[in-house]
Design a protein around this motif. Structure first.
Motif, short mmCIF file in Angstrom:
data_model
loop_
_atom_site.label_atom_id
_atom_site.label_comp_id
_atom_site.label_asym_id
_atom_site.label_seq_id
_atom_site.Cartn_x
_atom_site.Cartn_y
_atom_site.Cartn_z
N ILE A 22 56.84 50.34 49.26
CA ILE A 22 57.73 50.84 49.58
C ILE A 22 57.33 52.58 49.16
N VAL A 23 57.34 53.21 49.87
CA VAL A 23 57.48 54.92 50.05
C VAL A 23 58.79 55.65 50.58
N HIS A 24 59.30 56.24 50.20
CA HIS A 24 60.07 57.59 50.69
C HIS A 24 59.70 58.56 51.17
N CYS A 25 59.61 58.96 52.72
CA CYS A 25 58.72 60.57 52.63
C CYS A 25 60.48 61.49 52.94
N HIS A 26 59.65 62.46 52.70
CA HIS A 26 60.79 63.61 52.30
C HIS A 26 60.34 64.55 53.48
N CYS A 27 59.38 64.59 54.27
CA CYS A 27 58.67 65.37 54.41
C CYS A 27 59.62 65.57 56.04
N ARG A 28 59.64 67.50 55.86
CA ARG A 28 60.83 67.67 57.07
C ARG A 28 60.44 66.80 58.84
N THR A 29 58.94 66.83 58.38
CA THR A 29 59.99 65.88 59.71
C THR A 29 60.02 64.41 59.67
N CYS A 30 59.97 63.46 58.38
CA CYS A 30 60.95 62.40 58.61
C CYS A 30 62.00 62.63 59.00
N ARG A 31 61.88 64.11 58.14
CA ARG A 31 63.62 64.45 57.76
C ARG A 31 64.32 64.18 59.18
N LYS A 32 64.22 64.64 59.40
CA LYS A 32 64.14 65.58 61.89
C LYS A 32 64.26 64.36 62.51
N THR A 33 62.58 63.56 62.25
CA THR A 33 62.93 62.76 63.58
C THR A 33 64.11 61.08 63.18
N HIS A 34 64.14 60.85 61.47
CA HIS A 34 65.61 59.86 61.14
C HIS A 34 66.99 60.54 60.99
N GLY A 35 66.45 62.04 60.85
CA GLY A 35 68.49 62.51 61.16
C GLY A 35 68.19 61.44 59.72
N ALA A 36 67.94 62.24 58.42
CA ALA A 36 67.91 61.84 56.96
C ALA A 36 67.77 62.24 56.39
N ALA A 37 67.99 62.48 54.98
CA ALA A 37 66.95 63.06 53.80
C ALA A 37 65.67 62.53 53.76
N PHE A 38 65.32 61.53 53.82
CA PHE A 38 63.68 60.41 54.08
C PHE A 38 64.01 59.65 54.89
N SER A 39 62.74 59.36 55.06
CA SER A 39 61.87 57.86 55.99
C SER A 39 61.56 57.07 54.57
N SER A 40 61.93 55.54 54.98
CA SER A 40 60.81 54.45 54.61
C SER A 40 60.60 53.78 54.74
N VAL A 41 59.12 54.41 54.15
CA VAL A 41 58.23 53.51 54.75
C VAL A 41 57.30 52.41 53.53
N THR A 42 56.19 51.19 54.41
CA THR A 42 55.11 51.16 54.34
C THR A 42 54.48 50.51 54.90
N ALA A 43 53.26 50.37 54.90
CA ALA A 43 51.89 50.20 55.34
C ALA A 43 51.25 49.15 55.41
N VAL A 44 51.19 48.56 56.35
CA VAL A 44 50.47 47.32 56.72
C VAL A 44 48.93 47.55 57.95
N PRO A 45 48.72 46.45 57.62
CA PRO A 45 47.02 46.49 57.90
C PRO A 45 47.02 46.31 59.82
N ARG A 46 46.76 47.52 59.61
CA ARG A 46 46.62 47.50 61.78
C ARG A 46 46.02 45.77 62.49
N ALA A 47 45.09 45.08 61.42
CA ALA A 47 45.12 43.82 62.07
C ALA A 47 46.05 43.15 61.98
N SER A 48 46.86 42.82 61.40
CA SER A 48 47.94 42.14 61.77
C SER A 48 48.99 41.87 62.26
N PHE A 49 48.77 43.58 62.60
CA PHE A 49 50.71 43.87 63.24
C PHE A 49 50.32 43.84 64.93
N ARG A 50 51.88 43.00 64.86
CA ARG A 50 51.05 43.42 66.84
C ARG A 50 53.05 43.34 67.13
#
Length: 130
Positions: A22-50
């Motif tokens: 789990i990563v908290h991203c504080h970049c300006r783009t994430c802040r603007k996108t989510h209207g919050a101090a940061f965005s919490s994300v995790t990466a998963v393999p594209r092949a496992s996502f649907r």
């Protein structure tokens, strides 16, 4: 199995993958996108996502060259992001429906962070509302 959906439930996904980091991203783009101090994300393999439902109702914005942030066109929830040439997609943890016990591993883009939020500073907690 990780599952997630938007606020209105129109868009849903699943990923046959463990939640690894789990990563908290504080970049300006994430802040603007989510209207919050940061965005919490995790990466998963594209092949496992649907997409399970609502893929045709997704909208997207190319927030930087080659990076697409996908969101529900009905309620606006940002559910995932991707660079189409990358082998992983980024799940927005605020839309995750699977209960998780893991904790964030790192804050990134602190150099671009909101000046009014410092993750090192403790704030009082309340179980509900103000």
């Amino acid at each position: 199995m990780l599952t997630g959906s938007c606020l209105c439930g129109t868009v849903a996904y699943e990923a046959e993958a463990p939640l690894e980091r789990i990563v908290h991203c504080h970049c300006r783009t994430c802040r603007k996108t989510h209207g919050a101090a940061f965005s919490s994300v995790t990466a998963v393999p594209r092949a496992s996502f649907r997409w399970v439902k609502g893929e045709s109702l997704l909208a997207a914005i190319e927030s930087s060259p080659g990076k697409f942030r996908r969101f529900c066109s009905k309620c606006g929830s940002h559910v995932m992001a991707e660079r189409t040439a990358q082998p992983v997609v980024l799940l927005r943890l605020g839309c995750l429906d699977t209960p998780i016990g893991e904790r964030p591993e790192v804050h990134i883009w602190r150099s671009d962070a909101a000046p009014w939020y410092d993750p090192k500073r403790q704030a009082p907690e309340k179980p509900e509302g103000l």
